[in-house]
Design an enzyme around this catalytic site. Structure first.
Site, PDB file in Angstrom:
ATOM      1  CE  LYS A  48     -28.883  -4.865 -34.820  1.00  0.00           C
ATOM      2  NZ  LYS A  48     -28.193  -3.536 -34.591  1.00  0.00           N
ATOM      3  CB  SER A 105     -25.959  -4.263 -31.582  1.00  0.00           C
ATOM      4  OG  SER A 105     -26.544  -3.326 -32.549  1.00  0.00           O
ATOM      5  CB  SER A 129     -24.778  -1.402 -34.515  1.00  0.00           C
ATOM      6  OG  SER A 129     -24.545  -1.018 -33.104  1.00  0.00           O
TER       7      SER A 129
END
Length: 369
Positions: A48, A105, A129
């Protein structure tokens, strides 16, 4: 495997926009010299974006033989809602429908896994997320118990953010979580190492079901799909009371605390009261059932550029960041051609239970074409 994954990036990133940065040559060099005796030898994965350098979730995956291709997209940091991805010029798209968001996210992680480019990607979960993008894209996302995955900067002040994985299967995210678990010199207060649990053939499991945890109602078709997923052998739905308090104000206060912002003492005391009350309520619930099941999101994926108008999608997930319970999202069906996720929540430290129930109800779905 790495070459195939890079071919997938070349084919699908121009369409889905899930890559934040790519190191193709570095990935191939690692693949050529990988120790084939390691548990994840040669398995390509994405990190990420903005994950701190040296994070145990990354270094331990690499030590297990996995090969990082680069970083995956996430939301812009100043966005009110984080349920989208952005590569600097384009929104990340959902492989099921290019007009829809892949969630966030951990947006690029879910899009890449759903598109079959990588089987695994790292993420972080402060309000859903990992689970929200997994639900939007029809894959698996696991948020472990608070402290399960060590962090580069240790436990946050409020403990909302938990590292974890999005993957193609319950077994994959369980193995990856086990491999990166345990205290680290950067986070010596992390929970003890978590062995890979046995999740096949266990049960029967007693579960409670809730379609909502606040005044926000779940869309009826989403509710119907998740309810139907519980009608499988080995899962018994029982009535059980849950005295749950709304968490929005508490989560916002704890988020500000984690960000180092000024927090009014009265607001912090109120947030702690909500956390304590809901933890007790969950303990009471788990005295009569093994797990709680909810829809992961009350809606299917929203438009890729409509995230600020759809901040409600975290309503069923963020409460378990406040309490720190383990929760996993698995795909259980489709509504209007878009994936629906079921969230399974278990007692603190019992990821094995959440995963075992999830393995019973999961329905493998693949992006058409």
């Amino acid at each position: 495997m790495v070459s195939e994954a890079l071919d997938g990036v070349a084919r699908w990133d121009p369409v889905l926009h899930f890559i934040d940065s790519l190191d193709a040559e570095g990935a191939l060099a690692r693949a050529r010299s990988v120790d084939l005796g390691l548990p994840l030898a040669g398995v390509p994965f994405l990190i990420k974006a903005r994950t701190p350098v040296g994070s145990p979730i990354v270094t331990r995956l690499i030590a297990a033989g996995a090969i990082p291709l680069g970083t995956s997209t996430r939301a812009r940091p100043d966005a009110v809602s984080q349920t989208f991805g952005w590569n600097g010029s384009e929104y990340t798209r959902n492989p099921w429908d290019l007009s829809r968001s892949s969630g966030g996210s951990s947006a690029g992680a879910a899009a890449a896994v759903a598109a079959g480019v990588v089987p695994l990607a790292t993420g972080g979960d402060s309000a859903g997320s990992l689970r929200i993008p997994a639900s939007f894209c029809g894959v698996v996302g696991l948020k472990g118990t608070a402290g399960r995955v060590p962090r580069a900067d240790g436990r946050s002040l409020a403990g909302l953010t938990i590292g974890g994985f999005i993957g193609t299967s319950v077994e994959d995210v369980a193995l990856a979580t086990s491999l990166v678990s345990g205290p680290d010199r950067l986070d010596p207060g992390a929970l003890p190492r978590w062995p890979v649990p046995s999740i096949v053939g266990l049960g029967p499991w007693r579960v409670a079901y809730r379609s909502a945890l606040s005044s926000l109602a779940c869309d009826p078709p989403v509710d119907a799909v998740v309810r139907a997923s519980l009608g499988v052998p080995g899962v018994v739905v029982q009535d059980a009371a849950l005295d749950w308090l709304p968490v929005e104000s508490a989560w916002l206060t704890l988020r500000d605390l984690d960000a180092g912002l000024a927090v009014e003492p009265s607001a912090l005391r109120a947030a702690v009261r909500v956390r304590s009350h809901n933890n007790t309520a969950m303990a009471d619930l788990f005295s009569s059932v093994d797990a709680l099941v909810t829809p992961t999101t009350p809606r299917v994926a929203h438009g890729y550029d409509q995230h600020e108008q759809n901040i409600v999608v975290g309503d069923l997930s963020w409460g378990f960041n406040v309490t720190g319970h383990p929760a996993v999202s698995v795909p259980v069906g489709l509504v209007d051609g878009l994936p629906v996720g079921a969230q399974v929540v278990a007692p603190h430290g019992r990821e094995d239970v959440a995963l075992a129930v999830a393995a019973r109800i999961v329905r493998a779905i693949s992006v058409p074409g």
